[in-house]
Design an enzyme around this catalytic site. Structure first.
Site, PDB file in Angstrom:
ATOM      1  N   ILE A  14       0.891  -1.244  -0.156  1.00  0.00           N
ATOM      2  CA  ILE A  14       0.166  -0.008   0.145  1.00  0.00           C
ATOM      3  C   ILE A  14       0.989   1.139  -0.025  1.00  0.00           C
ATOM      4  O   ILE A  14       0.503   2.121  -0.753  1.00  0.00           O
ATOM      5  CB  ILE A  14      -1.028   0.105   1.154  1.00  0.00           C
ATOM      6  CG1 ILE A  14      -1.741  -1.243   1.279  1.00  0.00           C
ATOM      7  CG2 ILE A  14      -1.760   1.247   1.339  1.00  0.00           C
ATOM      8  CD1 ILE A  14      -2.946  -1.487   0.344  1.00  0.00           C
ATOM      9  N   PHE A  15       1.908   1.169   0.841  1.00  0.00           N
ATOM     10  CA  PHE A  15       2.540   2.502   0.867  1.00  0.00           C
ATOM     11  C   PHE A  15       4.242   2.028   1.376  1.00  0.00           C
ATOM     12  O   PHE A  15       4.359   1.052   2.158  1.00  0.00           O
ATOM     13  CB  PHE A  15       2.024   3.262   2.181  1.00  0.00           C
ATOM     14  CG  PHE A  15       2.859   4.520   2.499  1.00  0.00           C
ATOM     15  CD1 PHE A  15       2.665   5.631   1.716  1.00  0.00           C
ATOM     16  CD2 PHE A  15       3.498   4.515   3.730  1.00  0.00           C
ATOM     17  CE1 PHE A  15       3.299   6.745   2.189  1.00  0.00           C
ATOM     18  CE2 PHE A  15       4.141   5.553   4.195  1.00  0.00           C
ATOM     19  CZ  PHE A  15       4.045   6.731   3.462  1.00  0.00           C
ATOM     20  N   ALA A  76      15.348   7.112  22.708  1.00  0.00           N
ATOM     21  CA  ALA A  76      15.089   6.033  21.911  1.00  0.00           C
ATOM     22  C   ALA A  76      15.117   6.394  20.446  1.00  0.00           C
ATOM     23  O   ALA A  76      15.378   7.473  20.135  1.00  0.00           O
ATOM     24  CB  ALA A  76      13.728   5.279  22.283  1.00  0.00           C
ATOM     25  N   GLU A  96      20.615  11.959  21.731  1.00  0.00           N
ATOM     26  CA  GLU A  96      19.473  12.604  22.546  1.00  0.00           C
ATOM     27  C   GLU A  96      19.801  13.281  23.621  1.00  0.00           C
ATOM     28  O   GLU A  96      19.210  14.344  23.993  1.00  0.00           O
ATOM     29  CB  GLU A  96      18.444  11.576  22.462  1.00  0.00           C
ATOM     30  CG  GLU A  96      17.944  11.023  21.330  1.00  0.00           C
ATOM     31  CD  GLU A  96      16.738  10.528  21.336  1.00  0.00           C
ATOM     32  OE1 GLU A  96      15.971  10.047  22.431  1.00  0.00           O
ATOM     33  OE2 GLU A  96      15.741  10.198  20.086  1.00  0.00           O
ATOM     34  N   PRO A 114       1.884  -6.008  18.476  1.00  0.00           N
ATOM     35  CA  PRO A 114       1.970  -7.292  17.406  1.00  0.00           C
ATOM     36  C   PRO A 114       0.510  -7.502  16.622  1.00  0.00           C
ATOM     37  O   PRO A 114       0.620  -8.046  15.817  1.00  0.00           O
ATOM     38  CB  PRO A 114       1.889  -8.458  18.403  1.00  0.00           C
ATOM     39  CG  PRO A 114       1.728  -7.787  19.822  1.00  0.00           C
ATOM     40  CD  PRO A 114       2.006  -6.446  19.795  1.00  0.00           C
ATOM     41  N   GLU A 138      18.018  15.964  12.249  1.00  0.00           N
ATOM     42  CA  GLU A 138      17.680  17.288  11.850  1.00  0.00           C
ATOM     43  C   GLU A 138      16.303  17.559  11.977  1.00  0.00           C
ATOM     44  O   GLU A 138      15.781  18.753  11.985  1.00  0.00           O
ATOM     45  CB  GLU A 138      18.080  17.591  10.135  1.00  0.00           C
ATOM     46  CG  GLU A 138      17.469  16.466   9.340  1.00  0.00           C
ATOM     47  CD  GLU A 138      17.799  16.745   7.894  1.00  0.00           C
ATOM     48  OE1 GLU A 138      18.592  17.505   7.776  1.00  0.00           O
ATOM     49  OE2 GLU A 138      17.347  16.275   7.012  1.00  0.00           O
TER      50      GLU A 138
END
Lengths: 181, 181
Positions: A14-15, A76, A96, A114, A138
């Site tokens: 689909i994408f 994360a 981070e 899931p 960025e």
């Protein structure tokens, strides 16, 4: 073959995006009938539970477009192509938070959703933080905060901390009495 | 307005499915540059931590097409349109496990994948199980198992339990010394 297995009879892409892909699979159910499964493909991610010398948990405030709000999370990030989870965790920690660590201990890996996605998060912990260099992506903007376990627990209660990996991390600290002087 | 906020300048609907929708939003970043966010919309879900009179945790084995494997999870399911989380949790508990409960205690809600999805899981617990009637969805096939806390912890280690809500639930039991006779 497990008796619960579903055989894919047709896959429709689909994408294909920057972060996720979406496909729909037609499946044959265990009873012979058919159904469709909507599946999000994700590269996988890492998260880190960083504890300072003072016993504080390092967290990042980040605006999440999917939720249209700012929430507070453990550091994360997504795995880059071909990147090992441990290397990714060390990279994301420094980018981070501006802290780095030579060693990270593995806690656990878990799938986040899931029912419709294959995203897996590999979770690490360290209390051996050294000064590094902040370098967010960025298109990534965040605030770094350091909180005590008690403050983190209060943030879970008032839903400032409001995501699975971070709620798990706070509970993990509590269970092991980490973050205490 | 939070200084981390991203303003949406354009939304493109990519897919509307049975379970999830996908859209891409063009956003203006805090520094004035632009980026795209891929966002999965999900109806939200509930999960239940059911503990039997014998102190066992009730779990379901289920094939997950997104992972192409069978994993073991606490009972869970999507919110139906207009359904309150508590009512949904009672319904899913009975449909998936054949146990019902007049009362459930709320534990916590968390987003599973805030980086790309708005799925939220509302988690409940009960140790007041009564006999009910199994009635899974027509495209849902599962095995019901009952395990001790020690068995559940072993299943986390060997990745039979391998999803965020269930890993959280096992740790929750451990922290509160639940499931012991």
């Amino acid at each position: 073959m497990d008796h619960l297995y579903e055989k894919t009879t047709k896959t429709t892409d689909i994408f294909k995006g920057k972060v996720i892909d979406l496909k729909v699979e037609e499946v044959e159910l265990p009873n012979g009938k058919t159904s469709k499964r909507e599946i999000v493909k994700h590269p996988g991610a890492v998260a880190i539970l960083p504890i300072t010398k003072e016993g504080k948990l390092v967290l990042v405030r980040q605006y999440r477009k999917a939720l249209d709000k700012v929430i507070v999370e453990i550091p994360a990030g997504k795995l880059e192509k071909g990147e090992e989870p441990l290397a990714s965790a060390k990279r994301e920690l420094e980018e981070e938070t501006g802290y780095k660590a030579d060693y990270l201990d593995f806690i656990v890996s878990f799938y986040t959703s899931p029912g419709f996605a294959d995203e897996i998060i590999h979770l690490y912990i360290t209390d051996k933080l050294k000064k590094g260099q902040v370098a967010p992506d960025e298109d990534e903007f965040l605030d770094i905060i350091e909180v005590s376990l008690e403050e983190a627990e209060e943030m879970v209660k008032n839903q400032t901390i409001h995501d699975a990996k971070t709620v798990f991390a706070v509970q993990y600290m509590k269970l092991r009495e980490l973050g205490k002087k």
